[in-house]
Design a protein around this motif. Sequence first.
Motif, PDB file in Angstrom:
ATOM      1  N   THR A  53     -13.668   4.537   3.342  1.00  0.00           N
ATOM      2  CA  THR A  53     -13.824   4.612   2.383  1.00  0.00           C
ATOM      3  C   THR A  53     -13.822   6.975   2.203  1.00  0.00           C
ATOM      4  O   THR A  53     -13.894   7.223   2.589  1.00  0.00           O
ATOM      5  CB  THR A  53     -15.114   4.708   1.309  1.00  0.00           C
ATOM      6  OG1 THR A  53     -14.873   3.040   0.763  1.00  0.00           O
ATOM      7  CG2 THR A  53     -14.537   6.110  -0.613  1.00  0.00           C
ATOM      8  N   PHE A  78      -8.715   4.110  -3.466  1.00  0.00           N
ATOM      9  CA  PHE A  78      -9.248   3.186  -1.617  1.00  0.00           C
ATOM     10  C   PHE A  78     -10.338   3.695  -1.892  1.00  0.00           C
ATOM     11  O   PHE A  78     -10.887   4.335  -1.941  1.00  0.00           O
ATOM     12  CB  PHE A  78      -8.146   2.884  -1.463  1.00  0.00           C
ATOM     13  CG  PHE A  78      -8.212   3.285   0.320  1.00  0.00           C
ATOM     14  CD1 PHE A  78      -9.338   2.617   1.096  1.00  0.00           C
ATOM     15  CD2 PHE A  78      -7.818   4.502   0.937  1.00  0.00           C
ATOM     16  CE1 PHE A  78      -9.654   3.275   2.048  1.00  0.00           C
ATOM     17  CE2 PHE A  78      -7.883   5.068   1.874  1.00  0.00           C
ATOM     18  CZ  PHE A  78      -8.472   4.464   3.105  1.00  0.00           C
ATOM     19  N   VAL A 132       0.812  -0.795   0.466  1.00  0.00           N
ATOM     20  CA  VAL A 132      -0.056   0.381  -0.024  1.00  0.00           C
ATOM     21  C   VAL A 132       1.169   1.473   0.040  1.00  0.00           C
ATOM     22  O   VAL A 132       2.096   1.086   1.269  1.00  0.00           O
ATOM     23  CB  VAL A 132      -0.443   0.283   1.215  1.00  0.00           C
ATOM     24  CG1 VAL A 132      -1.309   0.963   1.240  1.00  0.00           C
ATOM     25  CG2 VAL A 132      -1.978  -0.924   1.411  1.00  0.00           C
ATOM     26  N   GLN A 176      -4.979  -2.945   3.299  1.00  0.00           N
ATOM     27  CA  GLN A 176      -6.101  -2.756   2.385  1.00  0.00           C
ATOM     28  C   GLN A 176      -6.140  -3.614   1.295  1.00  0.00           C
ATOM     29  O   GLN A 176      -5.421  -4.704   0.638  1.00  0.00           O
ATOM     30  CB  GLN A 176      -5.458  -1.833   1.531  1.00  0.00           C
ATOM     31  CG  GLN A 176      -6.753  -0.970   1.031  1.00  0.00           C
ATOM     32  CD  GLN A 176      -6.112   0.454   0.824  1.00  0.00           C
ATOM     33  OE1 GLN A 176      -5.302   0.214  -0.614  1.00  0.00           O
ATOM     34  NE2 GLN A 176      -5.486   0.920   0.806  1.00  0.00           N
ATOM     35  N   ASN A 177      -7.114  -5.038   2.293  1.00  0.00           N
ATOM     36  CA  ASN A 177      -7.133  -6.489   1.096  1.00  0.00           C
ATOM     37  C   ASN A 177      -6.140  -7.227   1.317  1.00  0.00           C
ATOM     38  O   ASN A 177      -6.034  -7.177   2.368  1.00  0.00           O
ATOM     39  CB  ASN A 177      -7.898  -5.996  -0.669  1.00  0.00           C
ATOM     40  CG  ASN A 177      -8.775  -5.201  -0.715  1.00  0.00           C
ATOM     41  OD1 ASN A 177      -9.988  -5.094   0.973  1.00  0.00           O
ATOM     42  ND2 ASN A 177      -9.045  -4.430  -1.598  1.00  0.00           N
ATOM     43  N   ASN A 226     -13.281  -1.315   2.716  1.00  0.00           N
ATOM     44  CA  ASN A 226     -12.584  -0.865   4.304  1.00  0.00           C
ATOM     45  C   ASN A 226     -11.230  -1.172   4.504  1.00  0.00           C
ATOM     46  O   ASN A 226     -10.797  -1.931   4.028  1.00  0.00           O
ATOM     47  CB  ASN A 226     -13.598  -1.514   5.098  1.00  0.00           C
ATOM     48  CG  ASN A 226     -14.570  -0.502   5.509  1.00  0.00           C
ATOM     49  OD1 ASN A 226     -14.762  -0.015   5.581  1.00  0.00           O
ATOM     50  ND2 ASN A 226     -15.489  -1.631   6.092  1.00  0.00           N
ATOM     51  N   SER A 227     -10.373  -0.218   5.376  1.00  0.00           N
ATOM     52  CA  SER A 227      -9.241  -0.676   5.165  1.00  0.00           C
ATOM     53  C   SER A 227      -9.096  -1.277   6.642  1.00  0.00           C
ATOM     54  O   SER A 227     -10.169   0.251   7.678  1.00  0.00           O
ATOM     55  CB  SER A 227      -7.962   0.252   4.594  1.00  0.00           C
ATOM     56  OG  SER A 227      -7.872   0.194   3.261  1.00  0.00           O
ATOM     57  N   ILE A 262      -0.905   0.135   7.336  1.00  0.00           N
ATOM     58  CA  ILE A 262      -2.365  -0.158   7.020  1.00  0.00           C
ATOM     59  C   ILE A 262      -2.382  -1.705   6.560  1.00  0.00           C
ATOM     60  O   ILE A 262      -1.497  -1.938   5.372  1.00  0.00           O
ATOM     61  CB  ILE A 262      -1.975   0.909   5.870  1.00  0.00           C
ATOM     62  CG1 ILE A 262      -1.771   2.183   6.462  1.00  0.00           C
ATOM     63  CG2 ILE A 262      -3.827   1.415   4.872  1.00  0.00           C
ATOM     64  CD1 ILE A 262      -2.989   2.845   6.880  1.00  0.00           C
TER      65      ILE A 262
END
Length: 96
Positions: A62, A39, A18, A83-84, A42-43, A81
């Motif tokens: 978001t 993005f 990320v 993120q997916n 949710n992260s 972080i």
Amino acid sequence: TPFVIGEPLADAEPVSQVGFDVFPNPAREVLRLRFDQLFFGNSTYQIMNPVGQIVQSGQLGTGQQEINVASLQAGFYFIKINQNERTGVRRVIILD
């Protein structure tokens, strides 16, 4: 089959990073995040002390780009972080 040093593992997949910046750094009350790419969804974030203990964590919705760090003691930390399938880590300094 024998293990050969330096030979890549067949099932190893590259880790997708990320891309983000954290400012101000050092910070007192709020960390602002600027992502390389927009993005969606949710992260999560984790703030860890130098020995790896999670001292704060939460969800980033978001477009959310601020994290309140006023409750943290002065020192340096790492913010991670997720993120997916992607992860990024930065070092941050918190001031009194």
